[in-house]
Scaffold this motif. Structure first.
Motif, short mmCIF file in Angstrom:
data_model
loop_
_atom_site.label_atom_id
_atom_site.label_comp_id
_atom_site.label_asym_id
_atom_site.label_seq_id
_atom_site.Cartn_x
_atom_site.Cartn_y
_atom_site.Cartn_z
N GLY A 124 0.79 -1.23 0.00
CA GLY A 124 0.00 0.00 0.00
C GLY A 124 0.82 1.27 0.00
O GLY A 124 0.29 2.36 -0.23
N ASP A 125 2.12 1.17 0.27
CA ASP A 125 2.98 2.36 0.27
C ASP A 125 3.02 3.02 -1.12
O ASP A 125 2.86 2.36 -2.15
N ILE A 126 3.28 4.32 -1.12
CA ILE A 126 3.37 5.10 -2.34
C ILE A 126 4.74 5.76 -2.40
O ILE A 126 5.15 6.44 -1.45
N LEU A 127 5.44 5.57 -3.50
CA LEU A 127 6.71 6.26 -3.73
C LEU A 127 6.52 7.25 -4.86
O LEU A 127 6.15 6.88 -5.97
N THR A 128 6.77 8.53 -4.57
CA THR A 128 6.69 9.58 -5.58
C THR A 128 8.10 10.07 -5.88
O THR A 128 8.85 10.41 -4.97
N ILE A 129 8.45 10.09 -7.15
CA ILE A 129 9.75 10.58 -7.60
C ILE A 129 9.53 11.87 -8.38
O ILE A 129 8.65 11.94 -9.23
N ILE A 130 10.30 12.90 -8.05
CA ILE A 130 10.24 14.17 -8.79
C ILE A 130 11.56 14.32 -9.54
O ILE A 130 12.56 14.76 -8.96
N PRO A 131 11.61 13.93 -10.82
CA PRO A 131 12.85 14.03 -11.58
C PRO A 131 12.92 15.36 -12.34
O PRO A 131 11.95 15.78 -12.98
N THR A 132 14.04 16.04 -12.26
CA THR A 132 14.23 17.28 -13.00
C THR A 132 15.57 17.27 -13.72
O THR A 132 16.55 16.71 -13.21
#
Length: 388
Positions: A124-132
């Motif tokens: 159920g965990d959520i991993l959000t990646i913000i790539p720039t």
């Protein structure tokens, strides 16, 4: 009595798929330049483009409660000659003598496999990646103020991602929805360009910036139900590789006009179910056996699988059914639904192995199969041998 050699095709259709916690590894797999950014015509900072990449990681539980956050910044890629020897050599720009010395221009690609994050994820965990992606210029580094601003969004992003990710899993087949913008979460744009954005001055800035310095970041959203599917799916750049594109012309910036795609590789190692203390070793699959077609999304194959078996080169449609349980046990079921054999199984790296004994026979049988799409194909044999 079923014959020992089962070199024909097993076809099992799964009815139940379960999400599962495990460990995720994220790697920077490289980038592609479709159009370089506007640059100093004197190449005072090196030939062509010089770029680096930054990744913000936000891990939250299924309710959006933050568990950890982390940033990883790569080195600078581009012309690595002379005073720029501390850079990573990349690109095909040449000097006045036609020698290839590096520096990025349109059409250049770079491939690597650099681990940038690795985490345990509960179901159920959520991993959000913000790539720039960033155009590097040592005159002014606007990435520092950008980092401060994006960090102020972290908690808000986690809270908004939780309801957003509901339904984004392998059962819906929605893999295209894993890359989206902060605007889709209702977050404001970031003034990321500083003076460079407003006045066209030189300085480090994000690629994807609008004409006057506004910037909308893109997000990669991953949760445990979609991780197995993503890590085993080729979306155009290799298995498990997600492409994130920033195109400045597309957002009205015809002055800087950069267009880059970043490549992120996702590997997922689900928590394995121990079949027994000494699970059967994975044997080589008989060349005559087709590759298993199982949902690439299945971390656990728990459920009832039905299909057929044949003997030798005969693929006669004899009924066959396995029932796989979440605790690593399994049963062989006949056409009437009666349990006729019991055993254990183990799924590892898309290879399914197991063994079982019939109710009236102490001689064990072993099987091996491979997973991909919606079916299983494999072979079965006596004791620990799966092909004879």
């Amino acid at each position: 009595m079923k014959k020992i050699l089962l070199s024909g095709i097993f076809t099992f259709i799964v009815f139940t798929i379960f999400a599962q916690g495990g460990r995720i590894r994220i790697s920077f797999a490289g980038f592609e330049c479709y159009r370089e950014t506007w640059d100093d015509i004197l190449n005072s900072d090196g030939k062509g483009d010089e770029v680096f990449f930054n990744f913000s990681f936000l891990l939250a539980d299924k309710n959006g409660n933050s568990k950890l956050s982390y940033e990883k910044r790569t080195g600078v890629y581009g012309d690595a000659t002379g005073p720029f020897s501390n850079r990573i050599s990349a690109g095909s720009c040449v000097d006045l003598f036609g020698n290839m010395k590096g520096g990025i221009k349109a059409g250049d690609t770079y491939r690597c496999n650099d681990v940038i994050g690795e985490y345990d994820m509960a179901d159920g965990d959520i991993l959000t990646i913000i790539p720039t992606a960033w155009e590097h210029d040592p005159i002014a580094d606007n990435s520092i103020s950008f980092s401060t601003t994006i960090k102020s969004f972290y908690n808000n992003i986690n809270q908004k991602m939780a309801p957003f990710m509901i339904g984004l899993n392998v059962l819906t087949g929605n893999l295209g929805g894993i890359v989206f913008s902060t605007a889709s979460l209702g977050l404001s744009k970031i003034k990321a360009g500083g003076e460079q954005g407003e006045l066209g001055k030189a300085g480090t800035r994000p690629i994807g910036m609008e004409k006057y310095g506004d910037f909308t970041a893109k997000l990669v959203g991953l949760n445990t139900p979609n991780l197995a599917a993503i890590s085993n799916t080729d979306m155009g750049f290799g298995k498990g590789v997600i492409a994130v594109n920033y195109d400045e012309a597309a957002v009205g910036n015809l002055r800087d006009h950069g267009n880059y795609t970043m490549l992120i590789r996702v590997e997922y190692f689900p928590n394995q179910i121990a079949a027994n203390n000494n699970p059967p070793a994975a044997p080589a699959v008989n060349k005559a056996v087709k590759q298993l077609n199982i949902p690439v999304s299945a971390n656990i194959v728990a459920g009832t699988w039905t299909g057929t078996y044949g003997t030798g080169q005969n693929n006669a449609p004899s009924f066959y059914s396995f029932k796989f349980n979440t605790d690593g046990s399994m049963q062989v079921v006949d056409a009437s639904g009666n349990i006729i054999a019991k055993g254990t199984y183990l799924l590892s790296n898309n290879m399914l192995n197991g063994s079982y004994k019939y109710n009236n026979n102490n001689n064990p049988f072993s099987f091996a199969a491979t997973l991909s799409c919606t079916e299983l194909y494999g072979t079965c044999g006596s004791v620990n041998n799966t092909s004879v």
